[in-house]
Design a protein around this motif. Structure first.
Motif, PDB file in Angstrom:
ATOM      1  N   ASP A 118      35.284  39.270  23.778  1.00 13.58           N
ATOM      2  CA  ASP A 118      35.506  40.157  22.631  1.00 13.58           C
ATOM      3  C   ASP A 118      34.414  40.064  21.573  1.00 13.58           C
ATOM      4  O   ASP A 118      34.632  40.402  20.413  1.00 13.58           O
ATOM      5  N   ARG A 119      33.211  39.611  21.951  1.00 15.78           N
ATOM      6  CA  ARG A 119      32.129  39.507  20.974  1.00 15.78           C
ATOM      7  C   ARG A 119      31.657  40.888  20.529  1.00 15.78           C
ATOM      8  O   ARG A 119      31.625  41.825  21.323  1.00 15.78           O
ATOM      9  N   PRO A 120      31.281  41.030  19.249  1.00 14.40           N
ATOM     10  CA  PRO A 120      30.863  42.339  18.719  1.00 14.40           C
ATOM     11  C   PRO A 120      29.682  42.917  19.492  1.00 14.40           C
ATOM     12  O   PRO A 120      28.755  42.195  19.875  1.00 14.40           O
ATOM     13  N   GLY A 121      29.747  44.213  19.733  1.00  9.70           N
ATOM     14  CA  GLY A 121      28.649  44.900  20.403  1.00  9.70           C
ATOM     15  C   GLY A 121      28.648  44.777  21.902  1.00  9.70           C
ATOM     16  O   GLY A 121      27.770  45.320  22.572  1.00  9.70           O
ATOM     17  N   LEU A 122      29.632  44.061  22.474  1.00  7.10           N
ATOM     18  CA  LEU A 122      29.693  43.852  23.916  1.00  7.10           C
ATOM     19  C   LEU A 122      30.756  44.768  24.509  1.00  7.10           C
ATOM     20  O   LEU A 122      31.926  44.734  24.118  1.00  7.10           O
ATOM     21  N   PHE A 123      30.324  45.606  25.465  1.00  6.29           N
ATOM     22  CA  PHE A 123      31.215  46.545  26.141  1.00  6.29           C
ATOM     23  C   PHE A 123      31.238  46.179  27.622  1.00  6.29           C
ATOM     24  O   PHE A 123      30.211  45.824  28.196  1.00  6.29           O
ATOM     25  N   LEU A 124      32.410  46.276  28.268  1.00  7.87           N
ATOM     26  CA  LEU A 124      32.575  45.726  29.611  1.00  7.87           C
ATOM     27  C   LEU A 124      33.108  46.792  30.555  1.00  7.87           C
ATOM     28  O   LEU A 124      34.165  47.375  30.317  1.00  7.87           O
ATOM     29  N   THR A 125      32.348  47.044  31.620  1.00  2.00           N
ATOM     30  CA  THR A 125      32.721  48.102  32.558  1.00  2.00           C
ATOM     31  C   THR A 125      33.384  47.567  33.814  1.00  2.00           C
ATOM     32  O   THR A 125      33.941  48.345  34.592  1.00  2.00           O
ATOM     33  N   GLY A 126      33.329  46.269  34.061  1.00  2.00           N
ATOM     34  CA  GLY A 126      33.802  45.715  35.325  1.00  2.00           C
ATOM     35  C   GLY A 126      35.301  45.490  35.383  1.00  2.00           C
ATOM     36  O   GLY A 126      36.008  45.523  34.374  1.00  2.00           O
ATOM     37  N   GLU A 127      35.772  45.231  36.603  1.00  2.00           N
ATOM     38  CA  GLU A 127      37.180  44.954  36.822  1.00  2.00           C
ATOM     39  C   GLU A 127      37.562  43.601  36.210  1.00  2.00           C
ATOM     40  O   GLU A 127      36.765  42.670  36.203  1.00  2.00           O
ATOM     41  N   THR A 128      38.784  43.508  35.715  1.00  2.00           N
ATOM     42  CA  THR A 128      39.310  42.271  35.148  1.00  2.00           C
ATOM     43  C   THR A 128      40.538  41.840  35.942  1.00  2.00           C
ATOM     44  O   THR A 128      41.133  42.638  36.672  1.00  2.00           O
ATOM     45  N   PRO A 129      40.943  40.562  35.841  1.00  7.34           N
ATOM     46  CA  PRO A 129      42.040  40.061  36.682  1.00  7.34           C
ATOM     47  C   PRO A 129      43.343  40.834  36.569  1.00  7.34           C
ATOM     48  O   PRO A 129      44.088  40.940  37.547  1.00  7.34           O
ATOM     49  N   ASP A 130      43.649  41.380  35.385  1.00  6.05           N
ATOM     50  CA  ASP A 130      44.905  42.111  35.234  1.00  6.05           C
ATOM     51  C   ASP A 130      44.932  43.381  36.075  1.00  6.05           C
ATOM     52  O   ASP A 130      46.005  43.842  36.491  1.00  6.05           O
ATOM     53  N   LEU A 131      43.753  43.967  36.334  1.00 11.19           N
ATOM     54  CA  LEU A 131      43.668  45.174  37.159  1.00 11.19           C
ATOM     55  C   LEU A 131      43.394  44.875  38.620  1.00 11.19           C
ATOM     56  O   LEU A 131      43.711  45.694  39.493  1.00 11.19           O
ATOM     57  N   GLN A 132      42.812  43.724  38.900  1.00  6.30           N
ATOM     58  CA  GLN A 132      42.274  43.469  40.234  1.00  6.30           C
ATOM     59  C   GLN A 132      42.940  42.296  40.937  1.00  6.30           C
ATOM     60  O   GLN A 132      43.497  42.443  42.027  1.00  6.30           O
ATOM     61  N   LEU A 133      42.909  41.126  40.330  1.00  6.33           N
ATOM     62  CA  LEU A 133      43.373  39.918  41.010  1.00  6.33           C
ATOM     63  C   LEU A 133      44.901  39.843  41.072  1.00  6.33           C
ATOM     64  O   LEU A 133      45.483  39.622  42.146  1.00  6.33           O
ATOM     65  N   GLY A 134      45.560  40.025  39.919  1.00  8.92           N
ATOM     66  CA  GLY A 134      47.017  39.935  39.898  1.00  8.92           C
ATOM     67  C   GLY A 134      47.690  40.913  40.836  1.00  8.92           C
ATOM     68  O   GLY A 134      48.535  40.519  41.670  1.00  8.92           O
ATOM     69  N   PRO A 135      47.366  42.218  40.757  1.00  9.90           N
ATOM     70  CA  PRO A 135      47.990  43.179  41.670  1.00  9.90           C
ATOM     71  C   PRO A 135      47.705  42.884  43.142  1.00  9.90           C
ATOM     72  O   PRO A 135      48.552  43.154  44.001  1.00  9.90           O
ATOM     73  N   THR A 136      46.529  42.321  43.447  1.00 11.27           N
ATOM     74  CA  THR A 136      46.215  41.991  44.837  1.00 11.27           C
ATOM     75  C   THR A 136      47.093  40.859  45.340  1.00 11.27           C
ATOM     76  O   THR A 136      47.616  40.903  46.468  1.00 11.27           O
ATOM     77  N   LEU A 137      47.277  39.820  44.535  1.00  9.32           N
ATOM     78  CA  LEU A 137      48.145  38.714  44.941  1.00  9.32           C
ATOM     79  C   LEU A 137      49.583  39.192  45.118  1.00  9.32           C
ATOM     80  O   LEU A 137      50.284  38.740  46.034  1.00  9.32           O
ATOM     81  N   ASP A 138      50.026  40.115  44.271  1.00  5.44           N
ATOM     82  CA  ASP A 138      51.347  40.722  44.442  1.00  5.44           C
ATOM     83  C   ASP A 138      51.437  41.435  45.788  1.00  5.44           C
ATOM     84  O   ASP A 138      52.445  41.333  46.500  1.00  5.44           O
ATOM     85  N   TRP A 139      50.378  42.189  46.122  1.00  3.17           N
ATOM     86  CA  TRP A 139      50.367  42.937  47.384  1.00  3.17           C
ATOM     87  C   TRP A 139      50.443  41.982  48.567  1.00  3.17           C
ATOM     88  O   TRP A 139      51.219  42.214  49.506  1.00  3.17           O
ATOM     89  N   PHE A 140      49.649  40.918  48.547  1.00  4.16           N
ATOM     90  CA  PHE A 140      49.665  39.956  49.652  1.00  4.16           C
ATOM     91  C   PHE A 140      51.042  39.337  49.825  1.00  4.16           C
ATOM     92  O   PHE A 140      51.523  39.150  50.948  1.00  4.16           O
ATOM     93  N   ALA A 141      51.695  39.013  48.715  1.00  2.86           N
ATOM     94  CA  ALA A 141      53.020  38.387  48.797  1.00  2.86           C
ATOM     95  C   ALA A 141      54.059  39.369  49.326  1.00  2.86           C
ATOM     96  O   ALA A 141      54.862  39.031  50.212  1.00  2.86           O
ATOM     97  N   GLY A 142      54.037  40.599  48.797  1.00  6.50           N
ATOM     98  CA  GLY A 142      55.071  41.565  49.152  1.00  6.50           C
ATOM     99  C   GLY A 142      54.869  42.238  50.487  1.00  6.50           C
ATOM    100  O   GLY A 142      55.842  42.530  51.198  1.00  6.50           O
ATOM    101  N   THR A 143      53.596  42.490  50.856  1.00  7.41           N
ATOM    102  CA  THR A 143      53.307  43.257  52.070  1.00  7.41           C
ATOM    103  C   THR A 143      52.986  42.370  53.262  1.00  7.41           C
ATOM    104  O   THR A 143      53.396  42.650  54.393  1.00  7.41           O
ATOM    105  N   ALA A 144      52.235  41.291  53.030  1.00  6.09           N
ATOM    106  CA  ALA A 144      51.799  40.424  54.123  1.00  6.09           C
ATOM    107  C   ALA A 144      52.535  39.081  54.146  1.00  6.09           C
ATOM    108  O   ALA A 144      52.312  38.274  55.055  1.00  6.09           O
TER     109      ALA A 144
END
Length: 358
Positions: A118-144
């Protein structure tokens, strides 16, 4: 040289540092990153540039030690040789560069990362764990039915913080971290690591390895026969690593990202067609990391145009809610992070088969 060129061209040019790895374990990503950023610049300049100024990229090798990269970027900013910074580089480099820039110029960091910046002037375009890692682990648990994980990562900030986040997600869904190992960047011998993976009794390995390290791990993993019974997931593995690993080493390998070359969306297909039309069939492999550099250049341009300024305070004041169309579809800036769709894919030999949107 960048300084003298900038002065010679005067205020008609806006110079932007492009920090991408040209050596080291992540050097495999460099050519794709450079080509995608160059494509963004061509499109922006064809559309009138940035606030009446031609956009120009100043390459910086982000594959060196974080302190070396930070010193060069600081020198460019201090000399007025660049008015913005972007690019894909590992979090350790961002952690060194961001304090040196200290909000003097806008900085678009394009890599997926561990979150929390959250430093001033820093903008972030990449994936973060809330969008990428958490949902994937949910998918592995529920589907596989995958609940038992062993974590293997490079030893720096992104893998370690991501491992902590993964452990927290797994506790929430009743999963288990069976073992956790971190190796130095540039590791090529994974024999000891694989022995511990096999002994851990895990269902899957969470790979938090970069570039060449991921390639070496994939080859050794398959050669040891572990791919018969143990799945692999990495949030940072793309088409270059898939090709370098070889089709015999990709069974049971999965990833998630906001963009894939073979993503069958109108925006994704249009971007791929433009890319190969511009650079030819022998162009560097198109992938999410390279596309992220296109995204970083585009994002800074959109912010500058909306603010009517290249100054950080003005750009920050208009950042929230900025939305535009990109190869990832419609993206929107919230809390200076790009909100975007993320897709899960499974390796099919040397290509990614996108399974679903997370």
């Amino acid at each position: 040289m960048a300084e003298s060129l900038s002065r010679a061209r005067g205020r008609d040019v806006l110079d932007m540092a492009l920090v991408i790895p040209l050596q080291g374990p992540a050097g495999i990503f460099g050519p794709s990153c450079e080509s995608c950023a160059a494509l963004a610049v061509q499109e922006i300049n064809a559309d009138g540039g940035v606030l009446g100024r031609e956009l120009n990229l100043v390459p910086v090798d982000g594959g060196r030690s974080p302190e070396e990269v930070a010193i060069e970027v600081d020198a460019l900013v201090s000399a007025g040789a660049v008015q913005a910074v972007t690019g894909w580089h590992i979090s350790a480099v961002r952690e060194a560069v961001a304090p040196r820039i200290h909000g003097r110029v806008p900085y678009a960091y394009t890599a997926l990362y561990e979150g929390g910046e959250d430093r001033p002037g820093l903008f972030l375009t990449g994936e973060t764990p809330d969008l990428q890692l958490g949902p994937t682990l949910d998918w592995f648990a529920g589907t596989a039915g995958v609940q038992r994980w062993t974590i293997v990562g490079d030893d720096y900030v992104w893998p370690r913080r991501s491992a902590t986040t993964a452990a927290r997600y797994l506790r929430r869904i009743g999963g288990t971290v069976c073992d956790e190992m971190f190796v130095p960047l540039g590791t090529s011998d994974f024999s000891g690591v694989l022995g511990r993976v096999e002994a851990s009794g895990c269902d899957a390995v969470l790979m938090l390895l970069i570039g060449d390290d991921a390639v070496a791990f994939n080859r050794a993993f398959a050669a040891a026969g572990l791919d018969r019974d143990i799945l692999r997931f990495s949030s940072l593995i793309e088409e270059n690593v898939l090709l370098a690993s070889g089709s015999e080493s990709t069974r049971g390998l999965m990833t998630s990202a906001g963009y894939f070359e073979d993503l069958a969306t109108s925006s994704g297909l249009e971007f791929a067609a433009t890319y190969f039309r511009e650079f030819g069939d022998d162009a560097p492999v198109l992938n999410s990391l390279g596309e992220s550099c296109y995204e970083g250049v585009r994002l800074l341009t959109e912010l500058m145009r909306r603010a009517g300024s290249t100054q950080v305070p003005a750009m920050m004041s208009v950042a929230d809610g900025l939305a535009y169309e990109s190869p990832r579809g419609t993206v929107e800036l919230r809390d200076r992070h790009l909100r975007q769709r993320v897709f899960l894919a499974v390796a099919d030999g040397l290509t990614w088969d996108v399974v679903q949107q997370l």
